[in-house]
Design a protein around this motif. Sequence first.
Motif, short mmCIF file in Angstrom:
data_model
loop_
_atom_site.label_atom_id
_atom_site.label_comp_id
_atom_site.label_asym_id
_atom_site.label_seq_id
_atom_site.Cartn_x
_atom_site.Cartn_y
_atom_site.Cartn_z
N VAL A 161 1.92 21.29 -6.82
CA VAL A 161 3.34 21.48 -7.11
C VAL A 161 3.88 22.69 -6.36
O VAL A 161 5.05 22.70 -5.95
N ASP A 162 3.05 23.70 -6.14
CA ASP A 162 3.49 24.84 -5.34
C ASP A 162 3.85 24.41 -3.93
O ASP A 162 4.89 24.79 -3.38
N TYR A 163 3.00 23.57 -3.33
CA TYR A 163 3.29 23.06 -1.99
C TYR A 163 4.57 22.24 -1.95
O TYR A 163 5.44 22.41 -1.09
N LEU A 164 4.70 21.31 -2.88
CA LEU A 164 5.80 20.35 -2.83
C LEU A 164 7.14 20.96 -3.26
O LEU A 164 8.20 20.49 -2.82
N ASP A 165 7.11 21.99 -4.12
CA ASP A 165 8.36 22.62 -4.57
C ASP A 165 8.79 23.77 -3.68
O ASP A 165 9.92 24.27 -3.82
N ARG A 166 7.94 24.20 -2.80
CA ARG A 166 8.21 25.42 -2.03
C ARG A 166 9.52 25.31 -1.23
O ARG A 166 9.74 24.35 -0.49
N LEU A 214 5.93 8.44 6.75
CA LEU A 214 6.43 7.43 5.81
C LEU A 214 7.82 7.86 5.38
O LEU A 214 7.98 8.77 4.58
N ASP A 215 8.83 7.21 5.95
CA ASP A 215 10.22 7.62 5.77
C ASP A 215 10.85 6.84 4.62
O ASP A 215 10.71 5.62 4.54
N SER A 216 11.55 7.55 3.74
CA SER A 216 12.24 6.88 2.64
C SER A 216 13.76 6.93 2.78
O SER A 216 14.48 6.40 1.94
N VAL A 217 14.26 7.60 3.85
CA VAL A 217 15.70 7.56 4.17
C VAL A 217 15.81 7.22 5.66
O VAL A 217 16.26 8.03 6.47
N PRO A 218 15.38 6.03 6.03
CA PRO A 218 15.27 5.73 7.46
C PRO A 218 16.56 5.23 8.09
O PRO A 218 17.34 4.51 7.47
N PHE A 235 9.75 15.58 -3.51
CA PHE A 235 8.33 15.36 -3.20
C PHE A 235 8.11 14.01 -2.54
O PHE A 235 7.04 13.77 -1.94
N GLN A 236 9.08 13.10 -2.62
CA GLN A 236 8.96 11.80 -1.97
C GLN A 236 9.35 11.86 -0.49
O GLN A 236 9.23 10.85 0.21
N GLU A 237 9.81 13.01 -0.03
CA GLU A 237 10.30 13.13 1.34
C GLU A 237 9.55 14.21 2.12
O GLU A 237 10.06 14.72 3.11
N GLU A 238 8.34 14.55 1.68
CA GLU A 238 7.55 15.58 2.35
C GLU A 238 6.41 14.96 3.15
O GLU A 238 5.61 14.20 2.61
N LYS A 239 6.34 15.31 4.42
CA LYS A 239 5.24 14.80 5.26
C LYS A 239 3.89 15.31 4.78
O LYS A 239 2.86 14.69 5.05
N LEU A 240 3.88 16.44 4.10
CA LEU A 240 2.59 16.98 3.66
C LEU A 240 1.91 16.10 2.62
O LEU A 240 0.73 16.30 2.32
N ALA A 249 0.83 -1.20 0.00
CA ALA A 249 0.00 0.00 0.00
C ALA A 249 0.87 1.26 0.00
O ALA A 249 0.55 2.24 -0.69
N CYS A 250 1.97 1.24 0.75
CA CYS A 250 2.88 2.40 0.78
C CYS A 250 3.55 2.59 -0.58
O CYS A 250 3.76 3.74 -1.02
N LEU A 251 3.88 1.50 -1.25
CA LEU A 251 4.48 1.61 -2.59
C LEU A 251 3.46 2.17 -3.58
O LEU A 251 3.80 3.05 -4.40
N GLU A 252 2.22 1.71 -3.50
CA GLU A 252 1.17 2.28 -4.35
C GLU A 252 0.99 3.77 -4.08
O GLU A 252 0.77 4.57 -5.00
N PHE A 253 1.07 4.14 -2.82
CA PHE A 253 0.95 5.56 -2.46
C PHE A 253 2.05 6.37 -3.16
O PHE A 253 1.77 7.43 -3.73
N HIS A 254 3.29 5.88 -3.12
CA HIS A 254 4.39 6.60 -3.77
C HIS A 254 4.19 6.67 -5.28
O HIS A 254 4.50 7.70 -5.91
N GLN A 255 3.70 5.61 -5.86
CA GLN A 255 3.46 5.62 -7.31
C GLN A 255 2.40 6.65 -7.69
O GLN A 255 2.54 7.39 -8.68
N ALA A 256 1.33 6.72 -6.89
CA ALA A 256 0.28 7.71 -7.15
C ALA A 256 0.79 9.12 -6.88
O ALA A 256 0.44 10.06 -7.62
N LEU A 257 1.62 9.27 -5.86
CA LEU A 257 2.17 10.60 -5.55
C LEU A 257 3.01 11.13 -6.71
O LEU A 257 2.95 12.32 -7.03
N GLU A 258 3.79 10.25 -7.34
CA GLU A 258 4.57 10.69 -8.51
C GLU A 258 3.63 11.18 -9.61
O GLU A 258 3.87 12.24 -10.22
N THR A 259 2.58 10.45 -9.88
CA THR A 259 1.62 10.86 -10.90
C THR A 259 0.99 12.20 -10.55
O THR A 259 0.87 13.10 -11.41
N LEU A 260 0.61 12.36 -9.29
CA LEU A 260 0.02 13.62 -8.83
C LEU A 260 0.97 14.79 -9.04
O LEU A 260 0.59 15.84 -9.57
N TYR A 261 2.22 14.61 -8.64
CA TYR A 261 3.20 15.68 -8.75
C TYR A 261 3.47 16.05 -10.20
O TYR A 261 3.41 17.22 -10.59
#
Length: 478
Positions: free
Chosen positions: A80-85, A124-128, A270-275, A47-59
């Motif tokens: 993109v404004d939120y994630l690139d800020r 969801l940490d990707s550099v744990p 964008f893969q490392e943002e809690k938002l 489910a977390c991997l699916e979330f990341h895949q969808a997040l890439e599409t969203l971004y």
Amino acid sequence: MPDLSLETIKAALAGQSLFEDKTWQLSPQAWQLTPEQAAQLEQIGPACLEFHQALETLYLRSVAGKNLLRNKQLLAPWVVDYLDRGKPADLVAHARDPKNRGAFPTVLRPDLLLTDDGFALTELDSVPGGIGLTAFLNKLYGSDTDAAVLGHKDAMVENFYQSLATLRPETRNPLIALVVSDEAATYRPEMQWLAEQLQRQGRRVFCLRPENLFPLGGELFFDVEGNPEKIDIIYRFFELFDWANIRIAADIMEAWQSGAVTIAPPMRHFQEEKLSLALFHHHLLKDFWAEHVSRRSLELLKKLIPQSWIMEPAPLPPGAVLDSPRVGGRMLSDWRELSGASQKERDLIIKISGFHETAWGARSVILGSDCSREEWQEGIEQALKLAPTNLHILQEYRKPKRVEHLLYEKSAGQPLSENSQADLPAVASSKAGRLRLCPYYFVVGGQARLSGALATFCPPDKKIIHGMVDAALLPSRV
């Protein structure tokens, strides 16, 4: 497996430092998971991997101004404004590079609190951190015939390696550099331990500082007894806010661009943002997530992820209200109105989203119900002040339930640890506490492999659970 004696644990820890200047409580037993909990952990990784895949599409669709849905109009340039800020332009350009399309973190580690209603996924940490430590504890608390340790006792080391080596399938026995920055130096001992375990298997894996790397002919090398060795894969153990401090950053980027080196996890901010967890709950994106995440994973994530909001202080037109919790039954038009929330209404957490030195280790976390009104108000003002460059999120607080586990006793107030030299009685007794569970999933061939889970068992008076001197760090078993 029988309980581990205090002497056995101390002897093992004395022979291998796993964290720099860190101590913790010791236990004769691994954390016991129910079969139902273990089965849910098996579902959480995919489910977390699916979330990341969808997040890439969203971004990427937000970047391109494309419609987010198949049969309905939905544009979201604000995503993109939120994630690139606040991100450097070169890092943003790198994240959007077509060569990075489909590049996801090789390690996924959700932070799960054990509550009365089951697990709550707070990050969801990707550099744990904790990969080497959990692998070490799995070996220590497991045995050659023990399959009950989550994954199995060697799964952490093997799957960590496979998640990296398979990134360059054309390279036989690739040279992998585990690059640990000074900011992340606390974790260098455990990464060194991982490298040594893999070297014993004939794998070419080395734990290095950034200054150990040097460019040569557009490729990256490091020195082994006077001989330059070419690096094929970099596992970066540092957050992206630390990228500006990496002296050889430009050379790493040049080698990546030419295909000479692969970087994991990918340097995609964008893969490392809690938002992103708040984006999952955003009412305008409900149809997007339903369309891009399988029904099973979507329902699981809805149960796991606490309601979260992005603390964006942009002024609203008259009559508009915030996407936020209510105070006194009323919707808010300004985040500062949160200051008037009652203590019960302040069962909320404020934390910085990412790309900041306080975004890890619970250093930016403020729990509203556990601080004074003045501290709560100050936390709100700080979040709004930093919003032009560093957004904060507000998250519903799900209180971890009280549980019990065996711990060895402390003597004269001195914590038991890898560094303790005191002659302490080997007495274990049941102690009350609260639990955070961190399962590790290594992505190999597009599949998230559950390989172990680190349990952090804290005293019951600790509202925010993280590694601390009073906590016990334990592997998990079924």
